[in-house]
Write a protein that holds these residues in place. Structure first.
Motif: not given
Length: 420
Positions: A89-112
């Motif tokens: 939720e915190i990462m989602g406050r800025v659209g590009w932020a999840p990539e900084v933490f290697n937690c961005s779509a679609p990579d997360t779903g693909n890694m899983e």
């Protein structure tokens, strides 16, 4: 039902909030400026940004890395779905932020997906560099010629020819395909059109540099090209990959899709709640600052009603998201499918409403690029279509609810229907 976050989650939450304050929010305008500068100076808006690449090591040093992937020996830092929810939720406050933490779509779903359904060779070749943040990936499912909300419509063919599969098809809205670091696609297509309806589809790994993979164009969303992430239209023309690239086996595409889309959908919802929270913050600040007709706008009853309704809706969406996450952790994705479907409808709609009110509170400034609200609105609006449109999820919820009240023909007693 216990929604208490673990001590580790609380510790990471504090670190993440500080990281956002120190590194993410101050760089929002600089991030956009760098993309524009890449377009002018280098002729390519799709190049990775230095801002994100410089922040990744900082995030990793603080343990804010690969938090999305539970129960993986390759990602011991991964959290349960419940513990990941407040961080996502915190990462989602800025659209590009999840990539900084290697937690961005679609990579997360693909890694899983590769973690759960890939071979050891797949994991070494693709999962490990994805977990290190060295490459990116895409998920190729949606097609322009059919209603892809019903995946049985998908027409892309995957045909075996000796030790290879030959792929021919036309995909679009493939997130992340425009990134030059995108090296692997997980593609869904038909291996046996004559099989039972849900056994026709398969999923296969397609390296992005394979001959015949042609990225035709980026697809803008409400005028935003969304570089350097973006969504692309792609054709696959006589693309050949080894038979070993098939995930699980022919005809098991729907099985994989259900395993992949559950976490992907709830992650979208977690981020949408972060969007809604930020939109509410912007709205409240604006209402307190502005005066109209002799009093602060925040003193007008209609705006107090909207602020109150925003808080009620956001907290409702968060609680349902936590329930879905708790069930995914305790009884599994399959048994949480009703809750996942419900939150996939609720969270994006709540965020959309709060964003709309926040834009309205800002007046003309709300639709400009002086604030991130218009961009957030455009991105969030796609979530009512992405990973299944609202209508499909509502239909799924209705069927599950109706099934609880079915009776055997000729009997008066209700069947003891359980969610499957």
């Amino acid at each position: 039902m216990e929604f208490e976050y673990s001590d580790r989650c609380k510790e990471l939450q504090g670190k993440l909030l500080r990281f956002m304050d120190e590194h993410i929010y101050p760089n929002e305008k600089a991030y956009k400026a760098e993309i524009d500068r890449n377009g002018v100076e280098k002729g390519n808006r799709w190049l990775p940004t230095k801002i994100i690449e410089d922040l990744k090591p900082k995030a990793r040093e603080q343990g804010l890395w690969n938090l999305f992937l539970p129960k993986s020996p390759r990602a011991p830092e991964g959290l349960s779905n419940l513990d990941y929810a407040p961080l996502c939720e915190i990462m989602g406050r800025v659209g590009w932020a999840p990539e900084v933490f290697n937690c961005s779509a679609p990579d997360t779903g693909n890694m899983e997906t590769i973690e759960r359904y890939g071979s050891e060779e797949h994991k070494k070749q693709w999962l490990e560099p994805l977990l290190r943040g060295e490459i990116r990936s895409a998920f190729a499912m949606t097609e322009p010629a059919v209603a892809s909300s019903d995946a049985t419509n998908i027409e892309t063919r995957i045909e075996r020819d000796g030790d290879e599969y030959v792929i021919n098809g036309h995909k679009w809205w493939i997130s992340g395909a425009g990134d030059p670091r995108c090296q692997i696609f997980i593609l869904m297509g038909k291996t046996d059109p004559g099989a039972a309806r849900h056994s026709q589809q398969s999923m296969i790994l397609v390296p992005a540099n394979t001959p015949g993979v042609n990225i035709r164009r980026p697809l803008p969303v409400f005028g935003y090209d969304d570089a350097p992430h973006g969504h692309c239209e792609i054709t696959y023309e006589n693309v050949r990959v080894p038979v070993s690239n098939m995930l699980l086996g022919e005809g098991r595409g729907f099985e994989i899709a259900q395993g992949r889309l559950g976490p992907g959908r709830i992650h979208h919802c977690m981020r949408a709640i972060g969007v809604a929270e930020r939109a509410l913050e912007y709205m409240c600040r604006r209402l307190n600052e502005r005066v109209a007709f002799g009093r602060r706008i925040s003193e007008q009853s209609i705006w107090r009603e909207r602020v109150a309704e925003s808080r009620i809706q956001i907290d409702t969406a968060r609680l349902l998201t936590l329930k879905a996450a708790y069930m995914m952790d305790t009884v599994g994705n399959k048994h949480a499918k009703a809750e996942i479907a419900m939150i996939k409808v609720l969270a994006p709609n709540v965020a959309q409403q709060v964003l709309d009110w926040s834009i309205q509170a800002h007046g003309a400034a709300g639709v400009s690029d002086e604030f991130p609200l218009a961009y957030m609105w455009a991105g969030n609006r796609t979530l009512r279509i992405a990973d299944g449109p609202d209508e499909v999820h509502r239909n799924a919820v209705a069927k599950l609810e109706l099934s609880k009240h079915m009776t055997l023909q000729g009997e008066d007693t209700e069947l003891p229907i359980t969610r499957s």
